[in-house]
Write a protein that holds these residues in place. Structure first.
Motif, PDB file in Angstrom:
ATOM      1  N   GLY A 214       0.647  -1.078   0.310  1.00  0.00           N
ATOM      2  CA  GLY A 214      -0.007   0.143   0.478  1.00  0.00           C
ATOM      3  C   GLY A 214       0.889   1.102   0.247  1.00  0.00           C
ATOM      4  N   ARG A 215      -0.090   1.955  -1.103  1.00  0.00           N
ATOM      5  CA  ARG A 215       1.042   3.393  -0.429  1.00  0.00           C
ATOM      6  C   ARG A 215       0.281   4.748   0.965  1.00  0.00           C
ATOM      7  N   LEU A 216       0.922   5.513   1.075  1.00  0.00           N
ATOM      8  CA  LEU A 216      -0.142   7.031   1.081  1.00  0.00           C
ATOM      9  C   LEU A 216       0.009   7.629   0.695  1.00  0.00           C
ATOM     10  N   LEU A 259     -10.719  21.769  -1.491  1.00  0.00           N
ATOM     11  CA  LEU A 259     -11.819  20.577  -0.922  1.00  0.00           C
ATOM     12  C   LEU A 259     -12.181  19.872  -2.127  1.00  0.00           C
ATOM     13  N   ALA A 260     -12.388  21.023  -2.816  1.00  0.00           N
ATOM     14  CA  ALA A 260     -12.978  19.977  -4.463  1.00  0.00           C
ATOM     15  C   ALA A 260     -11.900  19.470  -4.580  1.00  0.00           C
ATOM     16  N   LEU A 261     -10.725  19.874  -4.990  1.00  0.00           N
ATOM     17  CA  LEU A 261      -9.820  19.171  -5.198  1.00  0.00           C
ATOM     18  C   LEU A 261      -9.599  18.193  -5.114  1.00  0.00           C
ATOM     19  N   PHE A 262     -10.046  17.527  -3.325  1.00  0.00           N
ATOM     20  CA  PHE A 262      -9.054  16.822  -2.514  1.00  0.00           C
ATOM     21  C   PHE A 262      -9.973  15.717  -3.144  1.00  0.00           C
ATOM     22  N   VAL A 263     -11.369  15.852  -3.152  1.00  0.00           N
ATOM     23  CA  VAL A 263     -12.454  14.690  -3.686  1.00  0.00           C
ATOM     24  C   VAL A 263     -12.341  14.243  -5.016  1.00  0.00           C
ATOM     25  N   ILE A 264     -12.044  15.213  -5.532  1.00  0.00           N
ATOM     26  CA  ILE A 264     -10.933  14.645  -7.118  1.00  0.00           C
ATOM     27  C   ILE A 264     -10.178  13.771  -6.642  1.00  0.00           C
ATOM     28  N   VAL A 265      -9.761  14.006  -6.538  1.00  0.00           N
ATOM     29  CA  VAL A 265      -8.034  13.002  -5.817  1.00  0.00           C
ATOM     30  C   VAL A 265      -8.320  11.973  -5.853  1.00  0.00           C
ATOM     31  N   GLU A 266      -9.218  11.734  -4.350  1.00  0.00           N
ATOM     32  CA  GLU A 266     -10.324  10.954  -3.867  1.00  0.00           C
ATOM     33  C   GLU A 266     -10.435   9.815  -4.991  1.00  0.00           C
ATOM     34  N   SER A 267     -11.122  10.279  -5.731  1.00  0.00           N
ATOM     35  CA  SER A 267     -11.858   9.564  -6.262  1.00  0.00           C
ATOM     36  C   SER A 267     -11.111   8.639  -7.513  1.00  0.00           C
ATOM     37  N   GLU A 271      -5.349   4.038  -3.049  1.00  0.00           N
ATOM     38  CA  GLU A 271      -5.474   4.387  -1.638  1.00  0.00           C
ATOM     39  C   GLU A 271      -5.935   5.246  -1.423  1.00  0.00           C
ATOM     40  N   PRO A 272      -7.558   6.071  -1.425  1.00  0.00           N
ATOM     41  CA  PRO A 272      -7.303   7.134  -1.063  1.00  0.00           C
ATOM     42  C   PRO A 272      -7.582   7.244   0.661  1.00  0.00           C
ATOM     43  N   LEU A 273      -6.921   8.395   0.519  1.00  0.00           N
ATOM     44  CA  LEU A 273      -6.718   9.345   2.319  1.00  0.00           C
ATOM     45  C   LEU A 273      -8.287   8.850   2.777  1.00  0.00           C
ATOM     46  N   LEU A 274      -9.320   8.888   2.148  1.00  0.00           N
ATOM     47  CA  LEU A 274     -11.013   8.986   2.769  1.00  0.00           C
ATOM     48  C   LEU A 274     -11.760   8.308   1.351  1.00  0.00           C
ATOM     49  N   PRO A 275     -11.167   7.365   1.445  1.00  0.00           N
ATOM     50  CA  PRO A 275     -12.937   6.506   0.198  1.00  0.00           C
ATOM     51  C   PRO A 275     -13.806   7.349   0.035  1.00  0.00           C
ATOM     52  N   LEU A 276     -13.815   7.703  -1.049  1.00  0.00           N
ATOM     53  CA  LEU A 276     -15.679   8.261  -1.678  1.00  0.00           C
ATOM     54  C   LEU A 276     -17.235   6.629  -0.917  1.00  0.00           C
ATOM     55  N   ASP A 277     -16.032   5.679  -0.672  1.00  0.00           N
ATOM     56  CA  ASP A 277     -17.818   5.121  -0.989  1.00  0.00           C
ATOM     57  C   ASP A 277     -17.689   4.890   0.581  1.00  0.00           C
ATOM     58  N   LEU A 278     -17.276   5.610   1.390  1.00  0.00           N
ATOM     59  CA  LEU A 278     -18.041   5.804   2.800  1.00  0.00           C
ATOM     60  C   LEU A 278     -18.813   6.917   2.758  1.00  0.00           C
ATOM     61  N   PHE A 279     -18.970   7.376   2.245  1.00  0.00           N
ATOM     62  CA  PHE A 279     -20.477   8.035   2.219  1.00  0.00           C
ATOM     63  C   PHE A 279     -21.803   7.613   1.306  1.00  0.00           C
ATOM     64  N   HIS A 406     -15.560  -2.710   5.099  1.00  0.00           N
ATOM     65  CA  HIS A 406     -13.936  -2.565   4.474  1.00  0.00           C
ATOM     66  C   HIS A 406     -13.601  -1.664   5.099  1.00  0.00           C
ATOM     67  N   LEU A 407     -14.610  -0.599   5.330  1.00  0.00           N
ATOM     68  CA  LEU A 407     -13.789   0.776   5.761  1.00  0.00           C
ATOM     69  C   LEU A 407     -14.084   0.981   6.676  1.00  0.00           C
ATOM     70  N   ALA A 408     -15.164  -0.051   7.767  1.00  0.00           N
ATOM     71  CA  ALA A 408     -14.870   0.003   9.161  1.00  0.00           C
ATOM     72  C   ALA A 408     -13.350   1.348  10.069  1.00  0.00           C
TER      73      ALA A 408
END
Length: 520
Positions: A214-216, A259-267, A271-279, A406-408
């Motif tokens: 994995g990567r950060l 914040l918008a760029l953060f959402v784009i990057v996470e999508s 291995e995102p810092l905050l996976p969007l599937d969480l929401f 898997h995102l708990a």
């Protein structure tokens, strides 16, 4: 005389298995003691600073905005680095990360007291926040790796008890230290705790297995850090810049873009810092708002109330700490009771009830003025404590229960980030409301600009009651804003969340503990 052990007839394979299990688990009880030293420091420092702030202001000449940053620099650093530091612990070793965090926390604490300047306090408070982010996720991870499954719930209960006692005792400990030894000792007291904790950790904690894959998500970390900092910085500085100024609006717009760029990057990252599937579940999003509203109110109101108790009413630091005790002390029984209610009637109802109680308590505090009986303050403190105690375990259950399995772990980190951001925004917004009420009164009295800083901090002005009246009025307005925010989120919980599957009390306590640790 020690008896001679009889010859064992156990199966060699069974004996080997038992030995390996013990080797893997290490020493559970002593590991729990070791991690509690770091846990106690972090819990203590979450509440001691509010009581120490007026003394820091008097000694170092801190402005009202700088007082806010003494709190917010810690909260922001903890919020931004919590999830990454949890992952670093998985990668490089949880014991190593925990010991490093405790060491840095102790060094930063001593440095705060020796800095001799507001700027030094702010820098080392941020380092404290980073250190807390390094050690907190490892505490639960080490316990989970050390304790057998059937004993883990008991360990979590003790973990939560130590944290609650530290948080509840913070105002009183701070009051006594400031009054007897000086505000520096609010931070210096961490040095011996850190030293003992490092010794215990070195001797009794066994390193856990590390993950090499994995990567950060470095772009995500940077974008989120800049966006969160920009939002809080703009809100705090708006008192000086003006809410409608180009600078304030420019920083806020830039933060929203980040914040918008953060959402784009996470999508897009693997291995995102905050996976969007969480929401995908409304429980996760609304549960996050439960934590934001809770700590928006708790930390924002605590900041103002301590200034009121000490600067406006003239109480000593010790007396102010005692007067604040009901809000923190009653949270100790409130959280387990909230967990029991959550397991029986579900997190949706308990979260709404908790926030509604907080709204009622905050609204009741608006009856307090310079001549009020302490009872008018103490009773709302108790109501707020029970409201917060109900909201925390139910909010944790909404988020972890609503997150994909898997995102708990990531959900736990998200919760704790919401706690820190809620506290930072609450402190900034409520302080801005008070400053906005005081500034016109200072101008009308034709006092120098410096008087606005003192007036916003609740300092009494002899012969100019309008300034003190403006502070109390601003505090009341801030209380109404916090109460309204809690009430709105309570209604949102009722309307937007479907009741998830009920969990046992032990499961909810574990979820709540992992929330506090932000364990990924």
């Amino acid at each position: 005389m020690n008896p001679v052990a009889p010859h064992s007839s156990a199966d060699p394979d069974e004996t080997t298995t038992t030995t390996r299990r013990r080797s893997r688990q290490g020493r559970p009880g002593l590991t729990l003691v070791a991690v509690c030293f770091g846990l106690f420091m972090v819990g203590l420092d979450s509440t001691v600073v509010h009581i120490a702030n007026p003394a820091i202001q008097a000694d170092l000449g801190a402005t009202f905005g700088q007082l806010q940053w003494i709190i917010n620099s810690y909260l922001l650093a903890l919020a931004v680095f919590l999830i990454p530091c949890g992952k670093l612990g998985d990668r490089f070793g949880r014991k190593r990360m925990y010991v490093t965090g405790v060491l840095l926390f102790g060094i930063a604490s001593v440095a705060i007291g020796l800095s001799g300047s507001v700027e030094g306090v702010l820098v080392f408070r941020a380092l404290q926040g980073l250190s807390a982010a390094m050690l907190m996720p490892q505490t639960i991870a080490l316990l989970r790796a050390t304790f057998p499954r059937e004993q883990f719930g008991m360990a979590v209960g003790i973990w939560g008890g130590v944290s609650s006692v530290a948080i509840a005792g913070g105002p009183l400990v701070s009051g006594i230290l400031v009054e007897q030894l000086g505000w520096e000792w609010v931070f210096h007291i961490n040095a011996p705790i850190a030293l003992i904790g490092i010794v215990f950790a070195g001797v009794f904690i066994r390193e856990t297995a590390t993950e090499k894959s994995g990567r950060l998500d470095y772009p995500g970390i940077v974008l989120l850090a800049l966006a969160l900092f920009g939002i809080v910085f703009a809100v705090v500085q708006a008192q000086a810049w003006g809410w409608g100024s180009a600078t304030t609006l420019g920083v806020l717009v830039a933060s929203v873009v980040l914040l918008a760029l953060f959402v784009i990057v996470e999508s897009r990252v693997a291995e995102p810092l905050l996976p969007l599937d969480l929401f995908r579940s409304s429980g996760v999003s609304v549960g996050g708002l439960v934590f934001v509203a809770n700590f928006f109110a708790i930390l924002g109101v605590t900041f103002l109330i301590t200034l009121f108790l000490m600067n406006s009413l003239g109480n000593s630091t010790t007396k102010a700490g005692l007067m604040m005790l009901p809000m923190s002390a009653f949270s100790i029984p409130a959280a387990p009771l909230g967990a029991v209610l959550t397991s029986r009637i579900g997190p949706r109802r308990v979260a709404a009830l908790g926030l509604a109680l907080m709204a009622v308590g905050l609204a009741a505090l608006t009856l307090v003025d310079l001549d009020s009986s302490y009872l008018l303050m103490a009773l709302p403190f108790v109501v707020i404590a029970f409201g917060s105690g109900f909201a925390i375990p139910s909010g944790a259950d909404l988020i972890v229960g609503g997150a994909p399995v898997h995102l708990a772990g990531v959900a736990s980190g998200f919760q704790t980030t919401c706690i820190q951001i809620g506290g930072a925004i609450g402190t900034a917004v409520l302080s801005a409301i008070v400053a906005g009420q005081v500034a016109p009164a200072v101008g009308a009295a034709r006092l120098p600009d410096e008087a606005a800083e003192a007036g916003a901090a609740g300092v009494l002005f002899e012969g100019v009651p309008s300034i003190n009246g403006a502070f109390v009025g601003g505090m009341h307005l801030g209380l109404w804003v916090a109460a309204a925010f809690c009430a709105v989120i309570a209604a949102l919980v009722v309307v937007a969340v479907r009741e998830p599957r009920h969990h046992t009390v032990e499961e909810i306590l574990v979820e709540t503990a992992e929330t506090g640790a932000g364990h990924p």
